[in-house]
Design a protein around this motif. Structure first.
Motif, PDB file in Angstrom:
ATOM      1  N   SER A  44     -25.336  -9.033   3.120  1.00  0.00           N
ATOM      2  CA  SER A  44     -25.990 -10.264   2.674  1.00  0.00           C
ATOM      3  C   SER A  44     -25.389 -10.741   1.347  1.00  0.00           C
ATOM      4  CB  SER A  44     -27.489 -10.020   2.509  1.00  0.00           C
ATOM      5  OG  SER A  44     -27.709  -8.997   1.561  1.00  0.00           O
ATOM      6  N   ASN A  45     -25.784 -11.929   0.937  1.00  0.00           N
ATOM      7  CA  ASN A  45     -25.313 -12.481  -0.330  1.00  0.00           C
ATOM      8  C   ASN A  45     -25.684 -11.547  -1.473  1.00  0.00           C
ATOM      9  OD1 ASN A  45     -24.516 -14.699   1.101  1.00  0.00           O
ATOM     10  ND2 ASN A  45     -26.149 -16.043   0.365  1.00  0.00           N
ATOM     11  N   GLY A  46     -24.717 -11.329  -2.362  1.00  0.00           N
ATOM     12  CA  GLY A  46     -24.990 -10.540  -3.557  1.00  0.00           C
ATOM     13  C   GLY A  46     -24.974  -9.039  -3.369  1.00  0.00           C
ATOM     14  N   CYS A  47     -24.475  -8.540  -2.242  1.00  0.00           N
ATOM     15  CA  CYS A  47     -24.513  -7.089  -2.019  1.00  0.00           C
ATOM     16  C   CYS A  47     -23.259  -6.374  -2.518  1.00  0.00           C
ATOM     17  CB  CYS A  47     -24.768  -6.766  -0.551  1.00  0.00           C
ATOM     18  SG  CYS A  47     -23.384  -7.114   0.527  1.00  0.00           S
ATOM     19  N   GLY A  48     -22.202  -7.106  -2.920  1.00  0.00           N
ATOM     20  CA  GLY A  48     -21.033  -6.472  -3.511  1.00  0.00           C
ATOM     21  C   GLY A  48     -19.742  -6.573  -2.724  1.00  0.00           C
ATOM     22  N   LYS A  49     -19.707  -7.390  -1.678  1.00  0.00           N
ATOM     23  CA  LYS A  49     -18.492  -7.514  -0.861  1.00  0.00           C
ATOM     24  C   LYS A  49     -17.311  -8.026  -1.684  1.00  0.00           C
ATOM     25  CE  LYS A  49     -20.436 -10.429   1.884  1.00  0.00           C
ATOM     26  NZ  LYS A  49     -21.786 -10.550   1.319  1.00  0.00           N
ATOM     27  N   SER A  50     -17.508  -9.123  -2.396  1.00  0.00           N
ATOM     28  CA  SER A  50     -16.431  -9.703  -3.214  1.00  0.00           C
ATOM     29  C   SER A  50     -16.086  -8.803  -4.386  1.00  0.00           C
ATOM     30  CB  SER A  50     -16.832 -11.082  -3.729  1.00  0.00           C
ATOM     31  OG  SER A  50     -17.001 -11.976  -2.652  1.00  0.00           O
ATOM     32  N   THR A  51     -17.068  -8.150  -4.946  1.00  0.00           N
ATOM     33  CA  THR A  51     -16.818  -7.221  -6.049  1.00  0.00           C
ATOM     34  C   THR A  51     -15.930  -6.081  -5.576  1.00  0.00           C
ATOM     35  OG1 THR A  51     -18.929  -7.790  -7.069  1.00  0.00           O
ATOM     36  CG2 THR A  51     -17.929  -5.714  -7.741  1.00  0.00           C
ATOM     37  N   LEU A  52     -16.168  -5.561  -4.380  1.00  0.00           N
ATOM     38  CA  LEU A  52     -15.323  -4.517  -3.818  1.00  0.00           C
ATOM     39  C   LEU A  52     -13.897  -5.022  -3.636  1.00  0.00           C
ATOM     40  CD1 LEU A  52     -15.069  -1.673  -2.622  1.00  0.00           C
ATOM     41  CD2 LEU A  52     -15.733  -2.654  -0.415  1.00  0.00           C
ATOM     42  N   ALA A  53     -13.735  -6.211  -3.068  1.00  0.00           N
ATOM     43  CA  ALA A  53     -12.400  -6.782  -2.862  1.00  0.00           C
ATOM     44  C   ALA A  53     -11.678  -6.988  -4.191  1.00  0.00           C
ATOM     45  CB  ALA A  53     -12.512  -8.098  -2.101  1.00  0.00           C
ATOM     46  N   LYS A  54     -12.388  -7.381  -5.219  1.00  0.00           N
ATOM     47  CA  LYS A  54     -11.777  -7.581  -6.542  1.00  0.00           C
ATOM     48  C   LYS A  54     -11.295  -6.272  -7.151  1.00  0.00           C
ATOM     49  CE  LYS A  54     -14.283 -11.817  -7.579  1.00  0.00           C
ATOM     50  NZ  LYS A  54     -15.302 -12.454  -8.414  1.00  0.00           N
ATOM     51  N   HIS A  55     -11.856  -5.150  -6.739  1.00  0.00           N
ATOM     52  CA  HIS A  55     -11.357  -3.858  -7.192  1.00  0.00           C
ATOM     53  C   HIS A  55     -10.057  -3.499  -6.476  1.00  0.00           C
ATOM     54  CE1 HIS A  55     -15.247  -3.293  -9.112  1.00  0.00           C
ATOM     55  NE2 HIS A  55     -14.671  -2.339  -9.800  1.00  0.00           N
ATOM     56  N   PHE A  56      -9.882  -3.958  -5.243  1.00  0.00           N
ATOM     57  CA  PHE A  56      -8.674  -3.637  -4.488  1.00  0.00           C
ATOM     58  C   PHE A  56      -7.439  -4.316  -5.058  1.00  0.00           C
ATOM     59  CE2 PHE A  56     -11.412  -2.986  -0.450  1.00  0.00           C
ATOM     60  CZ  PHE A  56     -11.788  -1.739  -0.900  1.00  0.00           C
ATOM     61  N   ASN A  57      -7.606  -5.457  -5.729  1.00  0.00           N
ATOM     62  CA  ASN A  57      -6.437  -6.122  -6.328  1.00  0.00           C
ATOM     63  C   ASN A  57      -6.514  -6.169  -7.847  1.00  0.00           C
ATOM     64  OD1 ASN A  57      -8.270  -8.181  -6.712  1.00  0.00           O
ATOM     65  ND2 ASN A  57      -7.467  -9.456  -5.069  1.00  0.00           N
ATOM     66  N   ALA A  58      -7.361  -5.319  -8.448  1.00  0.00           N
ATOM     67  CA  ALA A  58      -7.460  -5.112  -9.898  1.00  0.00           C
ATOM     68  C   ALA A  58      -7.892  -6.346 -10.677  1.00  0.00           C
ATOM     69  CB  ALA A  58      -6.153  -4.546 -10.452  1.00  0.00           C
ATOM     70  N   ILE A  59      -8.609  -7.260 -10.030  1.00  0.00           N
ATOM     71  CA  ILE A  59      -9.237  -8.349 -10.789  1.00  0.00           C
ATOM     72  C   ILE A  59     -10.367  -7.755 -11.628  1.00  0.00           C
ATOM     73  CG2 ILE A  59     -10.647 -10.431 -10.585  1.00  0.00           C
ATOM     74  CD1 ILE A  59      -8.914 -11.194  -8.172  1.00  0.00           C
ATOM     75  N   LEU A  60     -11.075  -6.771 -11.055  1.00  0.00           N
ATOM     76  CA  LEU A  60     -12.083  -6.004 -11.784  1.00  0.00           C
ATOM     77  C   LEU A  60     -11.619  -4.552 -11.859  1.00  0.00           C
ATOM     78  CD1 LEU A  60     -15.427  -7.284 -10.198  1.00  0.00           C
ATOM     79  CD2 LEU A  60     -14.490  -7.879 -12.429  1.00  0.00           C
ATOM     80  N   LEU A  61     -11.948  -3.891 -12.952  1.00  0.00           N
ATOM     81  CA  LEU A  61     -11.639  -2.472 -13.108  1.00  0.00           C
ATOM     82  C   LEU A  61     -12.946  -1.694 -13.047  1.00  0.00           C
ATOM     83  CD1 LEU A  61      -8.988  -2.732 -15.938  1.00  0.00           C
ATOM     84  CD2 LEU A  61      -8.605  -2.501 -13.484  1.00  0.00           C
ATOM     85  N   PRO A  62     -12.930  -0.514 -12.429  1.00  0.00           N
ATOM     86  CA  PRO A  62     -14.173   0.231 -12.250  1.00  0.00           C
ATOM     87  C   PRO A  62     -14.759   0.754 -13.557  1.00  0.00           C
ATOM     88  CG  PRO A  62     -12.304   1.460 -11.379  1.00  0.00           C
ATOM     89  CD  PRO A  62     -11.780   0.137 -11.816  1.00  0.00           C
ATOM     90  N   SER A  63     -16.081   0.881 -13.579  1.00  0.00           N
ATOM     91  CA  SER A  63     -16.772   1.539 -14.682  1.00  0.00           C
ATOM     92  C   SER A  63     -16.599   3.046 -14.587  1.00  0.00           C
ATOM     93  CB  SER A  63     -18.269   1.209 -14.651  1.00  0.00           C
ATOM     94  OG  SER A  63     -18.490  -0.169 -14.659  1.00  0.00           O
ATOM     95  N   GLY A  64     -16.393   3.534 -13.367  1.00  0.00           N
ATOM     96  CA  GLY A  64     -16.159   4.951 -13.117  1.00  0.00           C
ATOM     97  C   GLY A  64     -15.439   5.118 -11.805  1.00  0.00           C
ATOM     98  N   GLY A  65     -14.770   6.245 -11.656  1.00  0.00           N
ATOM     99  CA  GLY A  65     -14.030   6.517 -10.422  1.00  0.00           C
ATOM    100  C   GLY A  65     -12.665   5.861 -10.416  1.00  0.00           C
ATOM    101  N   LYS A  66     -12.023   5.906  -9.251  1.00  0.00           N
ATOM    102  CA  LYS A  66     -10.653   5.402  -9.110  1.00  0.00           C
ATOM    103  C   LYS A  66     -10.489   4.685  -7.779  1.00  0.00           C
ATOM    104  CE  LYS A  66      -8.656   9.096 -11.828  1.00  0.00           C
ATOM    105  NZ  LYS A  66      -7.692  10.181 -11.863  1.00  0.00           N
ATOM    106  N   VAL A  67      -9.544   3.729  -7.754  1.00  0.00           N
ATOM    107  CA  VAL A  67      -9.180   3.002  -6.538  1.00  0.00           C
ATOM    108  C   VAL A  67      -7.661   3.086  -6.393  1.00  0.00           C
ATOM    109  CG1 VAL A  67      -9.142   0.781  -5.350  1.00  0.00           C
ATOM    110  CG2 VAL A  67     -11.121   1.417  -6.738  1.00  0.00           C
ATOM    111  N   TRP A  68      -7.194   3.472  -5.199  1.00  0.00           N
ATOM    112  CA  TRP A  68      -5.773   3.487  -4.898  1.00  0.00           C
ATOM    113  C   TRP A  68      -5.504   2.505  -3.768  1.00  0.00           C
ATOM    114  CZ3 TRP A  68      -8.395   8.016  -5.906  1.00  0.00           C
ATOM    115  CH2 TRP A  68      -7.901   8.807  -6.936  1.00  0.00           C
ATOM    116  N   VAL A  69      -4.469   1.688  -3.941  1.00  0.00           N
ATOM    117  CA  VAL A  69      -4.030   0.764  -2.908  1.00  0.00           C
ATOM    118  C   VAL A  69      -2.545   0.987  -2.690  1.00  0.00           C
ATOM    119  CG1 VAL A  69      -3.786  -1.641  -2.225  1.00  0.00           C
ATOM    120  CG2 VAL A  69      -5.789  -0.927  -3.546  1.00  0.00           C
ATOM    121  N   CYS A  70      -2.159   1.236  -1.443  1.00  0.00           N
ATOM    122  CA  CYS A  70      -0.758   1.502  -1.100  1.00  0.00           C
ATOM    123  C   CYS A  70       0.057   0.239  -1.295  1.00  0.00           C
ATOM    124  CB  CYS A  70      -0.665   1.993   0.333  1.00  0.00           C
ATOM    125  SG  CYS A  70       1.011   2.255   0.883  1.00  0.00           S
TER     126      CYS A  70
END
Length: 70
Positions: A44-70
């Motif tokens: 639903s709206n506001g559940c974090g879909k776009s926020t997740l996608a923004k982590h995949f291309n480093a528009i946003l950086l995580p507060s914790g943990g790590k993201v790897w993209v090949c």
């Protein structure tokens, strides 16, 4: 197959404004997407879909943990 995207213990909190607490979006999210897989992110709206996608291309950086993209 090899991993194309991996999120390990991903955490993200949008910062608060004017002494209000931030909004936690992810807490300890684990995700693995293999190369060649088709994945749909639904919710639903506001559940974090776009926020997740923004982590995949480093528009946003995580507060914790790590993201790897090949």
């Amino acid at each position: 197959m090899s991993e194309a995207i991996r999120a390990e213990h991903l955490a993200y909190t949008y910062p608060g404004v004017d002494d209000t607490p931030g909004v936690a979006v992810f807490k300890d999210l684990e995700l693995e997407i293999e190369a060649g897989e088709f994945v749909a992110v639904l919710g639903s709206n506001g559940c974090g879909k776009s926020t997740l996608a923004k982590h995949f291309n480093a528009i946003l950086l995580p507060s914790g943990g790590k993201v790897w993209v090949c």
